[in-house]
Motif scaffolding. Sequence first.
Motif, PDB file in Angstrom:
ATOM      1  N   SER A  96      -1.877   4.579   4.465  1.00 20.30           N
ATOM      2  CA  SER A  96      -1.753   4.501   3.008  1.00 20.30           C
ATOM      3  C   SER A  96      -2.978   3.848   2.400  1.00 20.30           C
ATOM      4  CB  SER A  96      -0.517   3.689   2.614  1.00 20.30           C
ATOM      5  OG  SER A  96       0.632   4.364   3.055  1.00 20.30           O
ATOM      6  N   TYR A 110       5.288  11.513   3.215  1.00 19.13           N
ATOM      7  CA  TYR A 110       5.610  11.026   1.865  1.00 19.13           C
ATOM      8  C   TYR A 110       5.415  12.077   0.784  1.00 19.13           C
ATOM      9  CZ  TYR A 110       5.640   6.364   3.969  1.00 19.13           C
ATOM     10  OH  TYR A 110       5.917   5.296   4.741  1.00 19.13           O
ATOM     11  N   VAL A 157       1.108   4.363  -2.712  1.00 18.63           N
ATOM     12  CA  VAL A 157       0.993   5.792  -2.386  1.00 18.63           C
ATOM     13  C   VAL A 157       2.210   6.538  -2.923  1.00 18.63           C
ATOM     14  CG1 VAL A 157       1.065   7.476  -0.503  1.00 18.63           C
ATOM     15  CG2 VAL A 157      -0.494   5.531  -0.384  1.00 18.63           C
ATOM     16  N   GLU A 165       0.833  -1.207   0.000  1.00 19.58           N
ATOM     17  CA  GLU A 165       0.000   0.000   0.000  1.00 19.58           C
ATOM     18  C   GLU A 165       0.866   1.255   0.000  1.00 19.58           C
ATOM     19  OE1 GLU A 165      -0.437  -2.599   1.880  1.00 19.58           O
ATOM     20  OE2 GLU A 165      -2.500  -3.279   1.546  1.00 19.58           O
ATOM     21  N   VAL A 166       1.944   1.198   0.798  1.00 15.46           N
ATOM     22  CA  VAL A 166       2.834   2.358   0.868  1.00 15.46           C
ATOM     23  C   VAL A 166       3.478   2.595  -0.493  1.00 15.46           C
ATOM     24  CG1 VAL A 166       4.872   3.326   1.981  1.00 15.46           C
ATOM     25  CG2 VAL A 166       3.253   1.942   3.312  1.00 15.46           C
ATOM     26  N   ALA A 226       2.783   3.413   8.510  1.00 17.05           N
ATOM     27  CA  ALA A 226       2.189   4.189   7.412  1.00 17.05           C
ATOM     28  C   ALA A 226       1.270   3.357   6.540  1.00 17.05           C
ATOM     29  CB  ALA A 226       3.288   4.805   6.561  1.00 17.05           C
ATOM     30  N   TYR A 227       1.359   2.027   6.714  1.00 20.11           N
ATOM     31  CA  TYR A 227       0.625   1.205   5.768  1.00 20.11           C
ATOM     32  C   TYR A 227      -0.892   1.344   5.918  1.00 20.11           C
ATOM     33  CZ  TYR A 227      -1.767  -3.189   6.923  1.00 20.11           C
ATOM     34  OH  TYR A 227      -2.689  -4.112   7.245  1.00 20.11           O
ATOM     35  N   VAL A 249       0.101  10.215   6.354  1.00 17.35           N
ATOM     36  CA  VAL A 249       1.220   9.880   5.472  1.00 17.35           C
ATOM     37  C   VAL A 249       1.775  11.137   4.795  1.00 17.35           C
ATOM     38  CG1 VAL A 249       0.699   7.455   5.053  1.00 17.35           C
ATOM     39  CG2 VAL A 249      -0.506   9.193   3.727  1.00 17.35           C
TER      40      VAL A 249
END
Length: 621
Positions: free
Chosen positions: A104, A131, A16, A12-13, A100-101, A128
């Motif tokens: 995300s 990022y 993103v 997922e990260v 963060a997942y 997040v």
Amino acid sequence: MSGKEKKEFRTEVKKVLDIVINSLYTERDIFLRELVSNSADALEKMRHQELVSEEGEVFDRHVPLEISIDCDKKGKKLTITDTGIGMTAAELENNLGTIAYSGSRAFLENLAESGKKEDLSLIGQFGVGFYSAFMVAAKVTVQSRSWRRDEEGHQWESDGVADYTISPCPGIRRGTRIIIELKEGEEKYADPLTIKRIIKQYSAFVPFPIKVDGETVNTVQAIWTRSPSEISEEEHRDFYRYLGNVGGEPITRLHFTTDAPLAIHALLYVPGENLERFGLGRMDPGVSLYCRKVLIDQHSKHLLPEWLRFLKGVVDSEDLPLNISRQALQDNLLVGKIRRIITSRFIKHLKELGEKEPGTYKKVWESFGVFFKEGVASDPAWENDLAALLRFESSATEPGELTSLADYVSRMKEDQKEIFFIGGASREDIEKGPYLEVFRKKGFEVLYTTEPIDDFVLSRLGEYDGRKITSCERADIGIEAGDGEGKEAMAEDEVKSLAAWLKETLGDRVGEVRASKRLVDSPAILVNPTGFMTAGMERIMRASQPEEGGGFSRRDLEINPAHDIIRGLDRFRRKDEDLAGIMAGQLLDAAMIQAGIPVQGRDMVERSLELIEKVVRGLGV
Ligand code: ADP
């Protein structure tokens, strides 16, 4: 940890990051807001740690809490350093990789739902925000040293594609340093001028010094979160200047803090000038929304009612989710609550100002009264509260002086049941016209409405303090002037016959014709039998119909049987009905002009020339 550890981002990260890196999103400046806001949070936490920790526990205890930004144009690098709580190796990994997942995933779902792949403004909302640096970075290096004494420094590195590394980074100071190697095409972010501009726009009130290449750029602090009594006039002046771009001094300000039901800090200024008055068009709102000193929505359209767009200031609420998107503000329930609290506090502030410092309030009214009128006319939620702010000239004020509705009510005569108003182009016009006569005689005060919007405002209100607000143009005011001071009135049947003749002569130009009970000095008056719209209101509504009467609803003509002109006309019509008919037309024209209803100029001119001719001939010269 001894060597370099390489870890892969969760799926997922990665997604993103892929979106962020390849996005064409143009508002890239927001990455700096996100990073500075993270630094500010870390500093805020450090400030708290210093308060709750033992002397020996905190590493680098006496290092000043601040954010330094260094621009390296040649090296195409931007470095953001803070002296906040910092991160341990585990925290680096968790905060910038693992945790963060879930954020995300939520962020991706939201993008998919809204169908706006390009809109990255929401990124901070999902935890997040960090990022977003990859919008402009080819590579990001985070060096961090926790405040905990027995930790060491570590370094997190990534190009944002698939993985990141964590390695030891000994010998650094407490806090976090983020080194951004800028992508090709994003070199402007190594330019101190660009960075200063963005800081001033988004983070000027971060309550810690922000230095760009050594120079502190946020000289103005988040004064709204401090106690009102602590803030000097000079600080207010600087802050107002920063906010307003308007120059001059504010007329009044309101600074307050609430804890329940919401935690709000609000600092609002009423500017010295109404810029809309200078023909500059409709102003944009001037109050910005902050959450914990971080700018959420500059000049927010959602925060306050439109009729408060003239205010300058800041509202800060800790209850809002940091980084809530602008779109989400529109129907956010919390924002609605904040709006209600602030609007009602502001109205209360002005109401008190009107009582305690009427001179100062008068200045507010003269510049911004038109906005309060707009509020009454357009915003039913506030019309009753706004009534307390309205001011008018009246038959009881000196020219140029104003009264509130409350003061009017306090002066009302015992046998006076309603609040009366009459419109006109000016005080002089109103006072020369026939509408005041009966009120003068009874000693009833009448408000003067000289602005086109005034009649709408008062009609909209309908009543104040339980008293009906009534236009003096109405046929049914129900007030009588009494006997005509010794003047001999015509007999009742004579009046009836004259009225019938007038109606026949004037035809469609009038509704009914009858003897008036309200006239003292004037021969005739036009009154409104339906009573709904005043002439002033109809003038605005029918501005597109310039012909006679211009679509105005028909008025009744009332005549004063004790008046010489009326009695003379009655005698004269038996002698020369044609000439009397011309006079009747002129009498109606005069009443129409006094009522503010347009007359057919051509007809009036013809009639008056005919009259002159007959008079001249009759005189035999
Ligand atoms: P958010 O700030 O919304 O939680 P971010 O992606 O911006 O999301 O940051 C993730 C986390 O990384 C933060 O919650 C914080 O714990 C940590 N972090 C980021 N920047 C810093 C910093 N400058 N100092 C200390 N911790 C930081």
